[in-house]
Design a protein around this motif. Sequence first.
Motif, PDB file in Angstrom:
ATOM      1  N   THR A   1       2.321  -1.717   4.280  1.00 50.37           N
ATOM      2  CA  THR A   1       2.315  -3.100   3.972  1.00 50.37           C
ATOM      3  C   THR A   1       2.473  -3.555   5.131  1.00 50.37           C
ATOM      4  O   THR A   1       1.828  -4.434   5.697  1.00 50.37           O
ATOM      5  CB  THR A   1       3.420  -2.694   3.042  1.00 50.37           C
ATOM      6  OG1 THR A   1       3.852  -2.903   1.649  1.00 50.37           O
ATOM      7  CG2 THR A   1       3.568  -5.042   2.537  1.00 50.37           C
TER       8      THR A   1
ATOM      9  N   ARG B   1      13.685  -3.979  -1.805  1.00 49.48           N
ATOM     10  CA  ARG B   1      12.254  -4.720  -1.463  1.00 49.48           C
ATOM     11  C   ARG B   1      12.333  -5.958  -2.084  1.00 49.48           C
ATOM     12  O   ARG B   1      13.120  -6.771  -2.720  1.00 49.48           O
ATOM     13  CB  ARG B   1      11.786  -4.137  -2.855  1.00 49.48           C
ATOM     14  CG  ARG B   1      12.215  -2.470  -2.516  1.00 49.48           C
ATOM     15  CD  ARG B   1      10.420  -1.654  -2.455  1.00 49.48           C
ATOM     16  NE  ARG B   1      10.687  -0.703  -1.535  1.00 49.48           N
ATOM     17  CZ  ARG B   1       9.422   0.349  -1.635  1.00 49.48           C
ATOM     18  NH1 ARG B   1       7.820  -0.636  -1.165  1.00 49.48           N
ATOM     19  NH2 ARG B   1       9.464   1.825  -1.205  1.00 49.48           N
TER      20      ARG B   1
ATOM     21  N   ASP C   1      -2.088  -2.775   0.327  1.00 49.60           N
ATOM     22  CA  ASP C   1      -0.883  -2.681   1.119  1.00 49.60           C
ATOM     23  C   ASP C   1      -0.853  -1.270   0.752  1.00 49.60           C
ATOM     24  O   ASP C   1       0.532  -0.445   0.970  1.00 49.60           O
ATOM     25  CB  ASP C   1       0.362  -3.170   1.270  1.00 49.60           C
ATOM     26  CG  ASP C   1       1.824  -3.083  -0.126  1.00 49.60           C
ATOM     27  OD1 ASP C   1       0.730  -3.772  -0.798  1.00 49.60           O
ATOM     28  OD2 ASP C   1       2.326  -3.907   0.238  1.00 49.60           O
TER      29      ASP C   1
ATOM     30  N   PHE D   1       4.535  -5.031  -3.396  1.00 45.96           N
ATOM     31  CA  PHE D   1       6.077  -4.183  -3.876  1.00 45.96           C
ATOM     32  C   PHE D   1       6.560  -3.459  -2.593  1.00 45.96           C
ATOM     33  O   PHE D   1       6.881  -2.626  -1.902  1.00 45.96           O
ATOM     34  CB  PHE D   1       6.573  -3.520  -5.135  1.00 45.96           C
ATOM     35  CG  PHE D   1       7.323  -2.734  -5.116  1.00 45.96           C
ATOM     36  CD1 PHE D   1       8.686  -3.356  -5.585  1.00 45.96           C
ATOM     37  CD2 PHE D   1       7.638  -1.630  -5.092  1.00 45.96           C
ATOM     38  CE1 PHE D   1       9.824  -2.718  -6.239  1.00 45.96           C
ATOM     39  CE2 PHE D   1       9.094  -0.677  -6.094  1.00 45.96           C
ATOM     40  CZ  PHE D   1       9.820  -1.496  -5.718  1.00 45.96           C
TER      41      PHE D   1
HETATM   42 MN    MN Z   1       4.291  -0.772   1.357  1.00 50.40          MN
END
Ligand code: MN
Length: 610
Positions: free
Chosen positions: A269, A393, A291, A314
């Motif tokens: 990400t 997250r 990502d 996420f």
């Molecule tokens: Mn990720």
Amino acid sequence: MVDVNTALDEAGLTNPRVREYVAHWAAITQPDRVEVVGAEDDARLIQEALDAGELLPAGEGRYYSRSYYKDTARSEERTVVATSKEDDKGVYNNWKPAAEMTELLTERMRGASAGKTMYVIPYLMAPPGSPLEAYAAGVELTDSRPVVLHMIRMSRVGASYVDNLEDPDSFVRAVHVTGDLENLGQGTPEDQRYFATVADERTILHYGSSYGGNALLGKIAHGLRQACYDGRASGAFLAEQFMLLGITDKETGKRWHICGGFPSASGKTNLAMTLAPEALGDRYHVEFYGDDIAWLWVGDDGRVYGMNPENGVFGVAKDTNEKTNPTALDSIGEGSGVIFTNVAYNPDTHEVWWEGMTKNPPEDVTGWQDWKGDLISERAADDTSPWAHPNSRFTTTLANVPNVAGDFEAPAGVPIDAIIFGGRTSDREPLVRAITDLAEGVYDGLTLGAEATFAAEGVDGQLRYDPMSMRPFMAYGEGDYAAHWMKIIGAATDRPIFAHVNWFQRGDDGHFRWPGYRENLRALLWLARFKDGEVTGRQTPVGVLPTEEELELDGVDITREDLDIILTIDNERWRQEMGFREAHLKGFDRVPEEIWEAHRRVSAALDAEA
Ligand code: MN
Ligand code: GDP
Ligand code: PGA
Ligand code: MN
């Protein structure tokens, strides 16, 4: 008996096979109500979730949720791939017979949604019009409203995605039942949970969690496990745990697309979102495509194409801050609709916090609660446990990412110039090594060795092999998987280059030798130039490394010693590694001969230099 037909009629959901499927599972799980949802229902469902206390306000258009404290990460142990062919059994896919899993899960799910609403979520894991659209439609049934809200962010949701199918039967049947989270024996010998992808029936049955990685079935179970299986069964594509980004050189107009796999919580990400072009005089423009998942296929022009089947991010919250990932912060701001899970929260001020968001936690701890909801002010003095769960997250949509590519939804996908592999490897792996040979590239992915992370239960820090970063998502045997890779990428006439990258080498005192994060652009730029023949690098037994002069290092904060180490190959350590790799590969059935040849070539080259 709940009235399924009225709910489907009200939503105008006409696909007869979808209707049968919903009725079938409603009769098993026995919810009180059935409701078909689409993206247009988001605002109403958010309000309902706030009213029910499933979400808490975290600022204007920002929301906070907690998952049950024993339900905060993917469970690899309880995740299985089931088919009716024992040939599909691999080392990592926890293969089980389809009939056995279907029966077992049907029994677990029987009556388990009583008193609840069954939400019907028709979704598409692809940009509409994609050449892979036939593999992308699905319908998740869930008894959790927060799961619906996450799915609306992470995938394209609406009845039209399954009503207009060419073959009305070609959708993935994805059933999610939360279960009684307080009585599932998570992590004990009596563990009741099971997360099964019945791959040859395109059916996903997940019982016993509401954590995203186990419960957002479009994303992980369909987008990776099921698609991995479908990609091979159709012979048409690869589905990989890959990020995907684009780099444009504004001076020359050249454009590169790079995709690649790192194990969960190892930097995908961050790499895709937030490279720092301004540090290089603003010559480059970097764009975000995806990502966590990419599907790859070969286009009519002989190039490999890739697309991100998801619609959202996420992302791991830990260490996300203005310096490491300002783009992520921009995509979770006011009005973004972001949902935070398991970070620390202050119900008085509606603020959130996680380790690494700021250097120190809020000084005034009044009101602050840790991720379990316990007051920080009441902690024992010697309690140093983190405020936020390490796997906490944020969930936001691609459209919120400021540098999302203009063509991120283009059905044609983008041509891929480079495929990279990486992970948390504290020694041995240099900053970047380029690999031009196809078999050596596939071999490199197959032998990806890295430290596992907190994204899965109970494995944090273990050094282990994670082929192509797909170990938790592998749908069939590893040797066949390598053969499928050779076939798909081998069919391209204009092939991407491969590379292995590592942002995580550490010194004896534990410091990271490379500053990482936004500086990682420099390694990718070198790779792009190497592919284009503009730099030559230095050949080593394990690939081509950049010379110091070829890397743009202006302004990088790194010591002489660290730089030397990340740009060299430790021959002795590598020769030791080759022994481990041999044992790893021997564990797989049907490893293609080209892969063994690549292994022997690299070994011989290392021996020759010793
Ligand atoms: Mn990720
Ligand atoms: P993903 O799960 O593979 O997408 O990984 P993320 O990008 O979310 O990163 C996981 C964790 O690794 C986060 O805590 C990041 O702050 C950290 N991380 C990501 N990139 C780097 C890097 O280049 N260097 C270091 N030291 N940490 C990183
Ligand atoms: P990640 O995605 O790879 O970004 O951590 C979720 C997961 O793989 O569990
Ligand atoms: Mn992932």
